[in-house]
Design an enzyme around this catalytic site. Structure first.
Site, mmCIF file in Angstrom:
data_model
loop_
_atom_site.group_PDB
_atom_site.id
_atom_site.type_symbol
_atom_site.label_atom_id
_atom_site.label_comp_id
_atom_site.label_asym_id
_atom_site.label_seq_id
_atom_site.Cartn_x
_atom_site.Cartn_y
_atom_site.Cartn_z
ATOM 1 N N HIS A 19 -20.530 -39.222 -45.884
ATOM 2 C CA HIS A 19 -19.527 -40.180 -45.403
ATOM 3 C C HIS A 19 -19.765 -41.567 -46.000
ATOM 4 O O HIS A 19 -18.814 -42.286 -46.335
ATOM 5 C CB HIS A 19 -19.578 -40.266 -43.873
ATOM 6 C CG HIS A 19 -19.091 -39.015 -43.208
ATOM 7 N ND1 HIS A 19 -17.866 -38.929 -42.598
ATOM 8 C CD2 HIS A 19 -19.651 -37.797 -43.090
ATOM 9 C CE1 HIS A 19 -17.693 -37.709 -42.110
ATOM 10 N NE2 HIS A 19 -18.768 -36.997 -42.402
ATOM 11 N N ASP A 109 -14.434 -45.211 -41.186
ATOM 12 C CA ASP A 109 -14.581 -43.760 -41.226
ATOM 13 C C ASP A 109 -14.071 -43.204 -39.898
ATOM 14 O O ASP A 109 -14.374 -43.745 -38.833
ATOM 15 C CB ASP A 109 -16.067 -43.401 -41.380
ATOM 16 C CG ASP A 109 -16.268 -41.902 -41.578
ATOM 17 O OD1 ASP A 109 -16.704 -41.530 -42.663
ATOM 18 O OD2 ASP A 109 -15.993 -41.115 -40.649
HETATM 19 C C1 UDX Z 1 -21.195 -33.792 -44.875
HETATM 20 C C2 UDX Z 1 -20.576 -32.445 -44.536
HETATM 21 O O1 UDX Z 1 -21.575 -31.436 -44.686
HETATM 22 C C3 UDX Z 1 -19.414 -32.199 -45.440
HETATM 23 O O2 UDX Z 1 -18.881 -30.951 -45.122
HETATM 24 C C4 UDX Z 1 -18.390 -33.296 -45.317
HETATM 25 O O3 UDX Z 1 -17.358 -33.111 -46.261
HETATM 26 C C5 UDX Z 1 -19.027 -34.663 -45.543
HETATM 27 O O4 UDX Z 1 -20.188 -34.798 -44.743
HETATM 28 P P1 UDX Z 1 -22.826 -33.419 -46.998
HETATM 29 O O5 UDX Z 1 -23.639 -32.296 -46.471
HETATM 30 O O6 UDX Z 1 -23.515 -34.686 -47.232
HETATM 31 O O7 UDX Z 1 -21.522 -33.816 -46.213
HETATM 32 O O8 UDX Z 1 -22.101 -32.830 -48.319
HETATM 33 P P2 UDX Z 1 -21.200 -33.522 -49.395
HETATM 34 O O9 UDX Z 1 -19.896 -33.996 -48.864
HETATM 35 O O10 UDX Z 1 -21.103 -32.555 -50.501
HETATM 36 O O11 UDX Z 1 -22.019 -34.795 -49.858
HETATM 37 C C6 UDX Z 1 -23.309 -34.684 -50.362
HETATM 38 C C7 UDX Z 1 -23.541 -35.839 -51.299
HETATM 39 O O12 UDX Z 1 -24.928 -35.921 -51.544
HETATM 40 C C8 UDX Z 1 -22.838 -35.644 -52.624
HETATM 41 O O13 UDX Z 1 -22.208 -36.831 -53.020
HETATM 42 C C9 UDX Z 1 -23.967 -35.285 -53.573
HETATM 43 O O14 UDX Z 1 -23.787 -35.769 -54.893
HETATM 44 C C10 UDX Z 1 -25.160 -35.942 -52.937
HETATM 45 N N1 UDX Z 1 -26.399 -35.202 -53.256
HETATM 46 C C11 UDX Z 1 -26.615 -33.968 -52.727
HETATM 47 C C12 UDX Z 1 -27.310 -35.776 -54.094
HETATM 48 O O15 UDX Z 1 -27.097 -36.888 -54.578
HETATM 49 N N2 UDX Z 1 -28.448 -35.097 -54.371
HETATM 50 C C13 UDX Z 1 -28.727 -33.878 -53.866
HETATM 51 O O16 UDX Z 1 -29.792 -33.344 -54.163
HETATM 52 C C14 UDX Z 1 -27.770 -33.292 -53.011
#
Ligand code: UDX
Length: 475
Positions: A19, A109
């Site tokens: 987020h 948000d």
């Molecule tokens: C959460 C919810 O799980 C997701 O379903 C919703 O859409 C937003 O909030 P999250 O688990 O953080 O999200 O997943 P995602 O939305 O894919 O965001 C993860 C972020 O972390 C991405 O921007 C990704 O680039 C970053 N990331 C992930 C890294 O920088 N390094 C990593 O090793 C893993």
């Protein structure tokens, strides 16, 4: 060229990585359009100020010091929504006194739904940021309109389709259930999150070209302007790091040593936790697939374990140079690397967009919230990935091979390339996201100044007693 607008916007992100990232990206976009950007955030997962010298930051006391917020509960989120009201209100009042009518609006948000109350009391226009897909909100709203139609359900119904929510099945309902039924507080929270109160518009990290009909349906419901201006991470003129955890850049050197288009990247995002059984099945599925892999095992992401020590003894030595395990990766750089051929993902919306924009097809292993919806759209509608049918080593191995080595895998890759091209078209000067961004800038610039509205509100708010309603949680 940046045109200075003399107007400022206040952004209120929610503390989770998935987020925080899109809100900071939106801030960069608005800053590039000439607005001053102020980020009012909670202390947990505070953004790294030095990565965004162009923003002003303000930390709001959420009264949750000492609480583990790595997977915040509803109680914590509701408490935060209560406790942040007064700090935000006081901050805005002092800003309004200092800045006069230069504060154009507050963008929040949708999980920080308290902002709407504060904005309404101060007669300040507010705008909601949706950090996920239109498909998710559409399914959520449909379910919230008639929850009794969906809950409770039987285990035997899990794979039954929900025709009005095609391609979803009961299994994909994006509201967490306990014994196949939904708890009242979660329904209430989902309503608060999907509601927009008196907000005057919504901003989306999605693209009209991808989700036009769902966006239109949602707009009919909300009756305010919609601004789908995604994908944020590619729309921003200069990308700054928004990572909360320390990125391990050494994996890029490892990727440099791999053959082009050969590596599977594995990451389940910033929030999801798995049990050790799933970790072990995944470990053997990866090992037995014989494909090189880069696997992110986030500290705390395996129940009962600190990190990768839940792996079978000698696992890392056994896979040797073919596998690389890190705690947190520079994901966008990884996905953009020519060695990466596939992404085993939880289908968070940021990860989904980041993958498609780098033409990387997906293996979908969703868990909660919007992830099952994203996974179904990716596998059934966009055909940009394969859904993992079971968390078993043989299924994992087979699915990896299908994605990386088969004709079907090549088709999926073609679909991802097509999707990317459509999204890139939306970002061009005459594309929808670009045009919607210009419209958003005009919209914010033309919002009526609160000075045109009655002022006694400010005094009344300053004198009212909010301390009594503070929510306290023992750590
Ligand atoms: C959460 C919810 O799980 C997701 O379903 C919703 O859409 C937003 O909030 P999250 O688990 O953080 O999200 O997943 P995602 O939305 O894919 O965001 C993860 C972020 O972390 C991405 O921007 C990704 O680039 C970053 N990331 C992930 C890294 O920088 N390094 C990593 O090793 C893993």
């Amino acid at each position: 060229m940046r045109v200075e607008r003399k107007q400022s916007v206040v952004l209120v992100p929610f503390l989770l990585q998935g987020h925080l990232t899109p809100m900071l990206q939106l801030g960069s976009l608005l800053h590039s359009q000439g607005f001053s950007v102020i980020v009012a955030h909670t202390p947990h997962n505070a953004p790294n100020y030095s990565n965004h010298p162009q923003f002003v930051f303000h930390s709001m006391d959420d009264g949750l010091q000492g609480i583990d917020m790595s997977f915040p509960s509803l109680v914590h989120i509701n408490c935060m929504n209560k406790n942040c009201k007064e700090p935000l209100r006081n901050y805005l009042v002092s800003m309004m006194e200092e800045e006069g009518d230069q504060l154009a609006c507050i963008i929040y948000d949708n999980i920080m739904f308290f902002v709407d109350d504060v904005a309404t009391q101060l007669r300040l226009p507010s705008i909601v940021l949706r950090t996920y897909s239109a498909a998710y909100l559409h399914s959520m709203l449909t379910i919230l309109q008639q929850p009794e139609k969906y809950f409770p359900f039987e285990d035997s119904q899990l794979l039954d389709p929900l025709p009005e929510l095609h391609p979803l099945r009961f299994k994909d309902i994006p509201i967490t259930t306990v014994n196949n039924t939904v708890q009242a507080p979660l329904l209430e929270f989902s309503r608060s999150m999907s509601d927009i109160g008196s907000s005057v518009a919504t901003i989306w990290n999605t693209m009209q070209d991808l989700e036009n009909s769902l966006l239109l349906r949602l707009q009919e419901h909300y009756k305010v302007p919609f601004f789908p201006i995604g994908p944020f991470h590619k729309m921003v003129p200069v990308a700054s790091s928004t990572s909360i955890l320390q990125e391990d850049n050494s994996c890029i050197d490892w990727l440099d040593r791999q053959a082009p288009n050969s590596v599977l990247y594995v990451s389940l995002g910033s929030l999801v936790r798995i049990d050790d059984k799933e970790l072990i099945e995944t470990a053997w599925g990866l090992a037995n697939s014989d494909q090189p892999f880069l696997w992110v095992i986030r500290p705390g992401s395996v129940y009962g374990f600190q990190c990768a020590e839940a792996l079978p003894d000698g696992y890392e030595e056994m896979v040797g140079e073919r596998g690389r395990i890190v705690k947190w990766a520079p994901q966008k750089q990884v996905l953009a690397h020519p060695a990466v051929a596939g992404f085993f993902t939880h289908c968070g919306w940021n990860s989904t967009l980041e993958s498609i924009l780098e033409e990387v097809p997906l293996i979908c292993r969703p868990f909660l919230a919007d992830q099952p919806v994203n996974a179904r759209y990716l596998s059934q509608i966009y055909k940009a990935g394969f859904e993992l049918e079971a968390i078993e080593r043989t299924v994992i191995e087979k699915t990896i091979r299908k994605l990386m080595l088969s004709e079907e895998g090549k088709d999926v890759k073609k679909r991802v390339v097509d999707m990317k091209q459509n999204i890139v078209a939306a970002m061009q000067i005459d594309g929808t996201s670009h045009k919607n961004l210009n419209d958003l800038v005009d919209f914010i610039s033309a919002l009526p100044s609160r000075l045109a509205l009655p002022m006694p509100v400010v005094g009344a708010i300053m004198s009212s007693n909010h301390i009594a309603s503070k929510c306290i949680i023992e750590s």
